[in-house]
Design a protein around this motif. Sequence first.
Motif, mmCIF file in Angstrom:
data_model
loop_
_atom_site.group_PDB
_atom_site.id
_atom_site.type_symbol
_atom_site.label_atom_id
_atom_site.label_comp_id
_atom_site.label_asym_id
_atom_site.label_seq_id
_atom_site.Cartn_x
_atom_site.Cartn_y
_atom_site.Cartn_z
ATOM 1 N N GLN A 122 0.830 -1.205 0.000
ATOM 2 C CA GLN A 122 0.000 0.000 0.000
ATOM 3 C C GLN A 122 0.868 1.259 0.000
ATOM 4 O O GLN A 122 0.506 2.266 -0.605
ATOM 5 N N LEU A 123 2.004 1.200 0.679
ATOM 6 C CA LEU A 123 2.926 2.339 0.669
ATOM 7 C C LEU A 123 3.426 2.595 -0.748
ATOM 8 O O LEU A 123 3.481 3.739 -1.204
ATOM 9 N N GLU A 124 3.799 1.531 -1.445
ATOM 10 C CA GLU A 124 4.265 1.666 -2.828
ATOM 11 C C GLU A 124 3.220 2.341 -3.699
ATOM 12 O O GLU A 124 3.555 3.065 -4.637
ATOM 13 N N ALA A 125 1.951 2.102 -3.388
ATOM 14 C CA ALA A 125 0.859 2.661 -4.182
ATOM 15 C C ALA A 125 0.420 4.037 -3.697
ATOM 16 O O ALA A 125 -0.514 4.615 -4.252
ATOM 17 N N GLY A 126 1.055 4.570 -2.646
ATOM 18 C CA GLY A 126 0.692 5.892 -2.146
ATOM 19 C C GLY A 126 -0.539 5.909 -1.276
ATOM 20 O O GLY A 126 -1.076 6.985 -0.979
ATOM 21 N N ASN A 127 -0.989 4.733 -0.821
ATOM 22 C CA ASN A 127 -2.201 4.648 0.002
ATOM 23 C C ASN A 127 -1.804 4.726 1.480
ATOM 24 O O ASN A 127 -1.868 3.739 2.223
ATOM 25 N N ILE A 128 -1.397 5.914 1.915
ATOM 26 C CA ILE A 128 -0.815 6.079 3.246
ATOM 27 C C ILE A 128 -1.853 5.837 4.338
ATOM 28 O O ILE A 128 -1.534 5.276 5.396
ATOM 29 N N SER A 129 -3.089 6.235 4.110
ATOM 30 C CA SER A 129 -4.122 6.024 5.132
ATOM 31 C C SER A 129 -4.328 4.538 5.396
ATOM 32 O O SER A 129 -4.573 4.128 6.536
ATOM 33 N N LYS A 130 -4.223 3.729 4.352
ATOM 34 C CA LYS A 130 -4.367 2.281 4.517
ATOM 35 C C LYS A 130 -3.195 1.713 5.301
ATOM 36 O O LYS A 130 -3.355 0.806 6.122
ATOM 37 N N VAL A 131 -2.000 2.251 5.056
ATOM 38 C CA VAL A 131 -0.825 1.821 5.817
ATOM 39 C C VAL A 131 -1.024 2.145 7.295
ATOM 40 O O VAL A 131 -0.746 1.322 8.171
ATOM 41 N N GLU A 137 -3.795 2.529 8.921
ATOM 42 C CA GLU A 137 -4.828 1.643 9.464
ATOM 43 C C GLU A 137 -4.243 0.290 9.846
ATOM 44 O O GLU A 137 -4.501 -0.247 10.936
ATOM 45 N N GLY A 138 -3.422 -0.271 8.946
ATOM 46 C CA GLY A 138 -2.797 -1.561 9.222
ATOM 47 C C GLY A 138 -1.783 -1.479 10.348
ATOM 48 O O GLY A 138 -1.662 -2.406 11.162
ATOM 49 N N ALA A 139 -1.059 -0.362 10.421
ATOM 50 C CA ALA A 139 -0.061 -0.189 11.482
ATOM 51 C C ALA A 139 -0.719 -0.217 12.856
ATOM 52 O O ALA A 139 -0.211 -0.838 13.800
ATOM 53 N N ARG A 140 -1.839 0.448 12.970
ATOM 54 C CA ARG A 140 -2.558 0.470 14.257
ATOM 55 C C ARG A 140 -3.038 -0.937 14.624
ATOM 56 O O ARG A 140 -2.948 -1.351 15.792
ATOM 57 N N LYS A 141 -3.541 -1.663 13.640
ATOM 58 C CA LYS A 141 -4.054 -3.016 13.890
ATOM 59 C C LYS A 141 -2.938 -3.954 14.342
ATOM 60 O O LYS A 141 -3.088 -4.697 15.325
ATOM 61 N N VAL A 142 -1.816 -3.917 13.631
ATOM 62 C CA VAL A 142 -0.704 -4.815 13.969
ATOM 63 C C VAL A 142 -0.100 -4.438 15.314
ATOM 64 O O VAL A 142 0.213 -5.305 16.141
ATOM 65 N N SER A 143 0.071 -3.144 15.548
ATOM 66 C CA SER A 143 0.686 -2.718 16.809
ATOM 67 C C SER A 143 -0.186 -3.087 18.008
ATOM 68 O O SER A 143 0.321 -3.463 19.067
ATOM 69 N N GLU A 144 -1.502 -2.996 17.857
ATOM 70 C CA GLU A 144 -2.401 -3.375 18.943
ATOM 71 C C GLU A 144 -2.243 -4.851 19.311
ATOM 72 O O GLU A 144 -2.380 -5.231 20.475
ATOM 73 N N ALA A 145 -1.918 -5.678 18.319
ATOM 74 C CA ALA A 145 -1.735 -7.108 18.576
ATOM 75 C C ALA A 145 -0.357 -7.416 19.150
ATOM 76 O O ALA A 145 -0.208 -8.332 19.981
#
Length: 444
Positions: free
Chosen positions: A243-252, A254-262
Amino acid sequence: MREGSLEPPVRHPLDWNDPDFTNWEKLDAEMRRVFDICHGCRRCFNLCDSFPRLFDLVDASPDEMHGVKSEDFKQVVDACTLCDLCFMTKCPYVPPHEFNLDFPHLMLRYRAAERARGHVEPIRDELGKTDRNGRLGAVASPVMNWAVSEKNGLTRPLMEKVAGVDRHAALPKFHSKTFMLKARQETPEINREAPGFGRKAVLYATCFVNYHNPGIGEAARKVLARNGVETEVLYPACCGMPQLEAGNISKVAEGARKVSEALLPWVEKGYDVIALVPSCALMLKFEWPLILPADAGIKKLSQATFDITEYVVDIAKRNGIAPGLKPLEGGVALHIACHSRAQNMGQKAAEMLRLIPQADLAVIERCSGHGGSWGVMEGNFETALKVGKPVARQAQNAGKAHLASECPLAGAHIVQGMERIADGQAAATQSRHPIELLAQAYGL
């Protein structure tokens, strides 16, 4: 003005929520400022295809940078794979230098601005949905592996026509048993006599290891168990590099928060976090804190995260490595992945393999040219092979029995490059992760 900064590179947080970040006029002005400096320096001419494209545009212009059309910038942006080598290894003008150049993040900003204007590449977005694709591939792995094989003259031309994926590019295979499933079924016995006994670590499986190559994760667990490290395996979601490669920073984000919470509850219990693929380690350690700089949890996770080769070397230096390693016959041609170099930690894979008695290494420190989802697309694959040809040539000329790369995608790409230049000589048929070779040296 200084001709270069004497201080180590510093990266500024990405202010991606600021409207100016995607403002097209302000972006264009910054592109021209940076490109003009790059054109005057040209130190990065041989790193990737972005810089030759940029310099060709300037050289063809009657008025240097002033004469280059803004619409021509896209071809420069499209060729950037976010390998970060220009920032980490070549550019003398990165922060804290007053020129304040961060070429990869400027390319990222351009892609984010394109996305904000509704210019989205649907195919790249679909390829970037690694969790969905991985789950589907695991369920129907025999059919999927048949379909994605570059030797399949039926499906691959169709895939090229419909999805734009080059018919000759090697694609990852799928496993019906994911690494998470394998980890639940078998836990390696901890060597309580090992020097590293007492350490505890969570293996962040990564989408690639979980769905495509569980063997890397199994090798890591066994090596760590031999060295006394208790491990748990978690995979909440993808790190977001596609997603970063595609410029979709908001999606990155979102995923960062999910992974970090786990992962954070394990950090609180004293566990280290180990990423099994360097791109994912780079995301957790560096990119996530720049995208979410105010998130204390993300910062804490980044400080607790290690690359797998980095972690094994840390055990060896602090505690001593467990005995039992045997020489690997025939030596190893070892490719140091771009995203390992971008972590600014040194050649940890080489340091790790030198723990093996009578280690015979030919170390290759140059970009393979692959570039993630970029390198498999029609129109890019041949360019990717061209960029990676020096690596393939070095690996072929080394004449070692084993080929290894920390990046599994880079490794497969190097194998394809070696096949192209073999000219009747034997070429490598596979690349392995260095941790797999260490496991082999242990007899695991």
